[in-house]
Design a protein around this motif. Structure first.
Motif, PDB file in Angstrom:
ATOM      1  N   MET A   1     -88.605  42.773 -39.142  1.00  0.00           N
ATOM      2  CA  MET A   1     -89.272  41.992 -38.151  1.00  0.00           C
ATOM      3  C   MET A   1     -88.884  42.209 -36.707  1.00  0.00           C
ATOM      4  N   TRP A   2     -87.448  42.546 -36.463  1.00  0.00           N
ATOM      5  CA  TRP A   2     -87.039  43.103 -35.027  1.00  0.00           C
ATOM      6  C   TRP A   2     -87.661  44.219 -34.586  1.00  0.00           C
ATOM      7  N   LYS A   3     -87.670  45.070 -35.600  1.00  0.00           N
ATOM      8  CA  LYS A   3     -88.395  46.281 -35.312  1.00  0.00           C
ATOM      9  C   LYS A   3     -89.764  46.290 -34.761  1.00  0.00           C
ATOM     10  N   LEU A   4     -90.589  45.378 -35.239  1.00  0.00           N
ATOM     11  CA  LEU A   4     -91.938  45.300 -35.046  1.00  0.00           C
ATOM     12  C   LEU A   4     -91.967  44.480 -33.483  1.00  0.00           C
ATOM     13  N   TYR A   5     -90.978  43.666 -33.169  1.00  0.00           N
ATOM     14  CA  TYR A   5     -90.779  42.842 -32.131  1.00  0.00           C
ATOM     15  C   TYR A   5     -90.264  43.953 -30.998  1.00  0.00           C
ATOM     16  N   THR A   6     -89.511  44.724 -31.289  1.00  0.00           N
ATOM     17  CA  THR A   6     -89.149  45.713 -30.260  1.00  0.00           C
ATOM     18  C   THR A   6     -90.254  46.647 -29.855  1.00  0.00           C
ATOM     19  N   LEU A   7     -91.065  47.071 -30.984  1.00  0.00           N
ATOM     20  CA  LEU A   7     -92.084  48.120 -30.773  1.00  0.00           C
ATOM     21  C   LEU A   7     -93.187  47.356 -29.736  1.00  0.00           C
ATOM     22  N   PHE A   8     -93.578  46.039 -29.952  1.00  0.00           N
ATOM     23  CA  PHE A   8     -94.318  45.257 -28.959  1.00  0.00           C
ATOM     24  C   PHE A   8     -93.769  45.238 -27.706  1.00  0.00           C
ATOM     25  N   ARG A   9     -92.571  44.886 -27.592  1.00  0.00           N
ATOM     26  CA  ARG A   9     -92.019  44.693 -26.289  1.00  0.00           C
ATOM     27  C   ARG A   9     -91.956  46.056 -25.540  1.00  0.00           C
ATOM     28  N   LEU A  10     -91.696  47.178 -26.262  1.00  0.00           N
ATOM     29  CA  LEU A  10     -91.823  48.299 -25.583  1.00  0.00           C
ATOM     30  C   LEU A  10     -93.020  49.019 -25.137  1.00  0.00           C
ATOM     31  N   THR A  11     -94.036  48.676 -25.928  1.00  0.00           N
ATOM     32  CA  THR A  11     -95.521  48.868 -25.716  1.00  0.00           C
ATOM     33  C   THR A  11     -95.780  48.123 -24.445  1.00  0.00           C
ATOM     34  N   ASP A  12     -95.534  46.590 -24.504  1.00  0.00           N
ATOM     35  CA  ASP A  12     -95.905  46.193 -23.389  1.00  0.00           C
ATOM     36  C   ASP A  12     -95.085  46.527 -21.940  1.00  0.00           C
ATOM     37  N   PHE A  13     -93.936  47.019 -22.138  1.00  0.00           N
ATOM     38  CA  PHE A  13     -93.352  47.515 -21.015  1.00  0.00           C
ATOM     39  C   PHE A  13     -93.833  48.575 -20.422  1.00  0.00           C
ATOM     40  N   SER A  14     -94.369  49.588 -21.551  1.00  0.00           N
ATOM     41  CA  SER A  14     -94.759  50.689 -20.678  1.00  0.00           C
ATOM     42  C   SER A  14     -96.207  50.637 -20.310  1.00  0.00           C
ATOM     43  N   ILE A  15     -96.908  49.586 -20.937  1.00  0.00           N
ATOM     44  CA  ILE A  15     -98.359  49.233 -20.298  1.00  0.00           C
ATOM     45  C   ILE A  15     -98.057  48.708 -18.687  1.00  0.00           C
ATOM     46  N   VAL A  16     -97.103  47.811 -18.606  1.00  0.00           N
ATOM     47  CA  VAL A  16     -96.948  47.428 -17.291  1.00  0.00           C
ATOM     48  C   VAL A  16     -96.510  48.421 -16.300  1.00  0.00           C
ATOM     49  N   ARG A  17     -95.365  49.293 -16.753  1.00  0.00           N
ATOM     50  CA  ARG A  17     -95.049  50.086 -15.876  1.00  0.00           C
ATOM     51  C   ARG A  17     -96.066  51.216 -15.520  1.00  0.00           C
ATOM     52  N   TYR A  18     -96.783  51.737 -16.549  1.00  0.00           N
ATOM     53  CA  TYR A  18     -98.219  52.407 -16.008  1.00  0.00           C
ATOM     54  C   TYR A  18     -99.099  51.821 -15.065  1.00  0.00           C
ATOM     55  N   GLU A  19     -99.449  50.599 -15.055  1.00  0.00           N
ATOM     56  CA  GLU A  19    -100.038  49.909 -14.374  1.00  0.00           C
ATOM     57  C   GLU A  19     -99.441  49.858 -12.851  1.00  0.00           C
ATOM     58  N   ARG A  20     -98.186  49.681 -12.804  1.00  0.00           N
ATOM     59  CA  ARG A  20     -97.514  49.746 -11.664  1.00  0.00           C
ATOM     60  C   ARG A  20     -97.477  50.931 -11.010  1.00  0.00           C
ATOM     61  N   TYR A  21     -97.463  52.006 -11.732  1.00  0.00           N
ATOM     62  CA  TYR A  21     -97.597  53.556 -11.133  1.00  0.00           C
ATOM     63  C   TYR A  21     -98.956  53.734 -10.780  1.00  0.00           C
ATOM     64  N   ILE A  22    -100.131  53.188 -11.411  1.00  0.00           N
ATOM     65  CA  ILE A  22    -101.252  53.386 -10.846  1.00  0.00           C
ATOM     66  C   ILE A  22    -101.597  52.914  -9.572  1.00  0.00           C
ATOM     67  N   PHE A  23    -100.919  51.538  -9.412  1.00  0.00           N
ATOM     68  CA  PHE A  23    -101.113  50.595  -8.132  1.00  0.00           C
ATOM     69  C   PHE A  23    -100.222  51.755  -7.085  1.00  0.00           C
ATOM     70  N   ALA A  24     -99.076  52.101  -7.206  1.00  0.00           N
ATOM     71  CA  ALA A  24     -98.401  52.716  -6.481  1.00  0.00           C
ATOM     72  C   ALA A  24     -99.093  54.017  -5.915  1.00  0.00           C
ATOM     73  N   LEU A  25    -100.110  54.592  -6.834  1.00  0.00           N
ATOM     74  CA  LEU A  25    -100.885  55.918  -6.542  1.00  0.00           C
ATOM     75  C   LEU A  25    -101.851  55.312  -5.676  1.00  0.00           C
ATOM     76  N   GLU A  26    -102.631  54.194  -5.916  1.00  0.00           N
ATOM     77  CA  GLU A  26    -103.558  53.934  -5.063  1.00  0.00           C
ATOM     78  C   GLU A  26    -103.181  53.522  -3.566  1.00  0.00           C
ATOM     79  N   GLU A  27    -102.000  52.916  -3.436  1.00  0.00           N
ATOM     80  CA  GLU A  27    -101.547  52.601  -2.225  1.00  0.00           C
ATOM     81  C   GLU A  27    -100.922  54.018  -1.579  1.00  0.00           C
ATOM     82  N   ALA A  28    -100.615  54.884  -2.268  1.00  0.00           N
ATOM     83  CA  ALA A  28    -100.237  56.183  -1.650  1.00  0.00           C
ATOM     84  C   ALA A  28    -101.411  57.064  -1.244  1.00  0.00           C
TER      85      ALA A  28
END
Length: 109
Positions: A1-28
């Motif tokens: 159960m914890w492995k699945l939860y960790t996987l979901f959190r990691l996936t969500d974290f990477s999606i949020v990071r990628y969106e921030r990166y795209i936003f930073a590119l748009e601003e740049a």
């Protein structure tokens, strides 16, 4: 159960990071210095070429640079778009829709 939860959190974290990166590119790409704009455009092109995540945002950011007041940046955006369309012929539909929506929104402003 914890492995699945960790996987979901990691996936969500990477999606949020990628969106921030795209936003930073748009601003740049809106920066005053043309070297920052060129680097942002080249990175946007590389992401569009290799990944299909956030394709519309990236493509609209690249299309928006066609109207840049500095001719060098607009010319670079035109070159990268034509190179992208030759590499990915299926992206022509997205490019057309993105450029049409940009033109219409700029017309009514």
């Amino acid at each position: 159960m914890w492995k699945l939860y960790t996987l979901f959190r990691l996936t969500d974290f990477s999606i949020v990071r990628y969106e921030r990166y795209i936003f930073a590119l748009e601003e740049a790409s809106k920066d005053v210095l043309s070297t920052h704009k060129d680097k942002a455009l080249k990175t946007i092109y590389a992401l569009l070429k290799s990944k299909s995540k956030q394709e519309r945002r990236l493509l609209s950011a690249l299309v928006n640079k066609l109207g840049d007041p500095k001719n060098k940046v607009a010319s670079n955006a035109d070159y990268l778009l034509s190179k992208l369309l030759s590499d990915h012929p299926n992206m022509k539909v997205y490019y057309l829709l993105s450029s049409l929506s940009t033109l219409v929104s700029n017309f009514y402003m």
